[in-house]
Design a protein around this motif. Structure first.
Motif, short mmCIF file in Angstrom:
data_model
loop_
_atom_site.label_atom_id
_atom_site.label_comp_id
_atom_site.label_asym_id
_atom_site.label_seq_id
_atom_site.Cartn_x
_atom_site.Cartn_y
_atom_site.Cartn_z
N TYR A 105 -24.26 -19.54 -29.34
CA TYR A 105 -23.67 -18.78 -28.23
C TYR A 105 -22.50 -17.94 -28.74
O TYR A 105 -21.47 -18.46 -29.13
N HIS A 106 -22.70 -16.63 -28.75
CA HIS A 106 -21.65 -15.69 -29.14
C HIS A 106 -20.89 -15.23 -27.91
O HIS A 106 -21.43 -15.23 -26.80
N PRO A 107 -19.64 -14.81 -28.06
CA PRO A 107 -18.91 -14.28 -26.91
C PRO A 107 -19.63 -13.08 -26.31
O PRO A 107 -20.10 -12.20 -27.04
N ASN A 157 -16.56 -17.13 -20.84
CA ASN A 157 -17.43 -17.48 -21.97
C ASN A 157 -17.38 -18.98 -22.26
O ASN A 157 -18.41 -19.61 -22.54
N LEU A 158 -16.20 -19.57 -22.18
CA LEU A 158 -16.08 -21.01 -22.40
C LEU A 158 -16.79 -21.80 -21.31
O LEU A 158 -17.44 -22.82 -21.59
N THR A 159 -16.70 -21.34 -20.08
CA THR A 159 -17.42 -22.00 -18.98
C THR A 159 -18.92 -21.95 -19.20
O THR A 159 -19.64 -22.94 -18.99
N ARG A 160 -19.40 -20.80 -19.65
CA ARG A 160 -20.83 -20.67 -19.91
C ARG A 160 -21.28 -21.59 -21.03
O ARG A 160 -22.31 -22.26 -20.93
N ALA A 161 -20.50 -21.65 -22.10
CA ALA A 161 -20.84 -22.56 -23.20
C ALA A 161 -20.85 -24.01 -22.72
O ALA A 161 -21.74 -24.80 -23.09
N ALA A 162 -19.88 -24.37 -21.88
CA ALA A 162 -19.81 -25.74 -21.36
C ALA A 162 -21.01 -26.08 -20.49
O ALA A 162 -21.54 -27.21 -20.54
N ASN A 163 -21.48 -25.13 -19.72
CA ASN A 163 -22.65 -25.38 -18.87
C ASN A 163 -23.94 -25.51 -19.68
O ASN A 163 -24.85 -26.26 -19.31
N ILE A 164 -24.03 -24.79 -20.78
CA ILE A 164 -25.18 -24.96 -21.68
C ILE A 164 -25.19 -26.37 -22.24
O ILE A 164 -26.22 -27.05 -22.27
N GLY A 222 -22.12 -21.65 -35.37
CA GLY A 222 -20.88 -21.11 -34.86
C GLY A 222 -21.00 -19.70 -34.30
O GLY A 222 -21.84 -18.90 -34.73
N ALA A 223 -20.14 -19.41 -33.32
CA ALA A 223 -20.06 -18.07 -32.76
C ALA A 223 -19.48 -17.11 -33.78
O ALA A 223 -18.82 -17.51 -34.74
N ASN A 224 -19.72 -15.82 -33.58
CA ASN A 224 -19.23 -14.83 -34.52
C ASN A 224 -17.75 -14.50 -34.26
O ASN A 224 -17.10 -15.13 -33.41
#
Length: 376
Positions: A209-211, A220-227, A243-245
């Motif tokens: 998951y990239h920003p 973006n952090l919320t989206r990563a947390a939901n994944i 890792g994200a870029n």
């Protein structure tokens, strides 16, 4: 001997350029010049320049530009450092052409310097659309500066023709990342399990998951947390996280994902960089791919792999049948998509090419450098 200078700033970009580097390196009529910059030289992103060296390629210049930040002001300052450094690099190396790929922000100062210094620019993967990031503006700016254009597909070539008002020097060559599947000897499932600590009896998932640069860092952090929340519901899954870029917010996303992997090491395994061979081998063996990486859009369909593409980062690209697009970030919707892909099988899709892109590009570069009048 004509000098071809290739710039690479990230692990994913090198993965796409690797076989073109190899083609030029092994051609006795061309001299390879390799300039490594950006996150390749960062400890936080895995010091991935070492992977280039381990592949046997000589790095001509290491151009330090990356500040230890992923804020907007930090990125702008990195671009300034890049502009200063690349002017010196081009003056020392005196290439006959530079080769760049894609839409990374580092390419703006690199190509601006080449333009001012009258060095021809060959641009790979122009003409694409990715609406969920600022990449389109960067990519199109590079297109306007470039001399040679190597889009992956005909639709992208048409967009370049429209921008430039000409068909000259535009060559549809396929996407270079597919060359990995025709040139690499991929690892077996057993070897991958041994190298990563995964269990062969589990179903494996590849998460990147990239920003999404048009969202806030918090979103973006919320989206990563939901994944992560959605994946955690499935006991049969083990997840490899890459890792994200180095885009805005990338460091914070990586810190969050590293903490998840530390808390649940049997479920989640985090790698700043898997390396090209390990990444491609895992792509072949996983049950599905999730996140928003371009590899899920371009390379995964070549293998017939199911993909859950989250958000708008890749919006505007061609989407194969194996790709499920999830525009909302809630965990319940993502979980339902996971249930569906676990029971669905797809055939390979060759829309982006058949794995011979690098040799096509090299031959056109040679004609441009030695017999330009022969170019159509």
């Amino acid at each position: 001997m004509k000098k071809v200078c290739i710039f690479t700033a990230t692990r994913s970009e090198y993965g796409l350029l690797r076989w073109l580097i190899d083609e030029i390196n092994n051609d006795t009529s061309l001299e390879l010049q390799l300039v490594v910059t950006g996150s390749h030289l960062s400890h936080e992103y895995g010091n991935t320049y070492k992977e280039i060296e381990s592949d046997g390629y000589k790095i001509d210049e290491k151009l330090e530009i990356l500040l230890s930040t992923s804020t907007a002001t930090g990125i702008i300052k990195s671009m300034g450092l890049c502009s200063i450094g690349v002017a010196d690099v081009l003056k020392r190396l005196l290439p006959d052409v530079i080769v760049v790929l894609g839409d990374r922000y580092e390419l703006l100062p690199i190509c601006s310097a080449a333009l001012i210094m009258n060095v021809p620019i060959a641009h790979i993967s122009g003409g694409d659309i990715t609406e969920g990031a600022i990449d389109d503006q960067i990519r199109n700016a590079i297109t306007m500066m470039a001399t040679l254009h190597f889009p992956g597909v005909r639709k992208s070539a048409k967009r370049i023709e429209k921008m430039l008002g000409t068909k000259k020097n535009i060559y549809v060559v396929g996407e270079p990342g597919l060359d990995n599947f025709t040139k690499l000897t991929l690892w077996s499932r057993d070897k991958l399990a041994k190298e990563t600590g995964l269990e062969t009896v589990k179903k494996w998932v590849l998460l990147t998951y990239h920003p999404e640069t048009k969202l806030t860092i918090e979103d973006n952090l919320t989206r990563a947390a939901n994944i992560i929340k959605a994946l955690s519901q499935f006991d049969e899954l083990q997840i490899i996280i890459t890792g994200a870029n180095a885009d805005l917010g990338g460091i914070k996303i990586n810190q969050y994902l590293q903490n998840i992997a530390a808390d649940e090491p049997n479920k989640f395994k985090f790698y700043s960089s898997l390396g090209q061979l390990r990444y491609m081998s895992l792509m072949k063996e996983v049950s599905f791919i999730i996140g928003n990486s371009s590899s899920g859009i371009v390379e995964a369909p070549f293998l017939g792999k199911s993909v859950i593409n989250i958000g708008d980062r890749q919006k505007g690209r061609y989407m194969a049948q194996c790709i499920s697009n999830i525009n909302t970030s809630d965990a319940e919707t993502i979980g339902k998509a996971i249930e569906q892909v676990l029971t669905t099988v797809y055939s390979p899709n060759y829309y982006f090419g058949e794995g011979d892109t690098s040799s096509n590009i090299k031959e056109i570069l040679k004609i441009f450098l030695y017999n330009p009048k022969e170019l159509k």
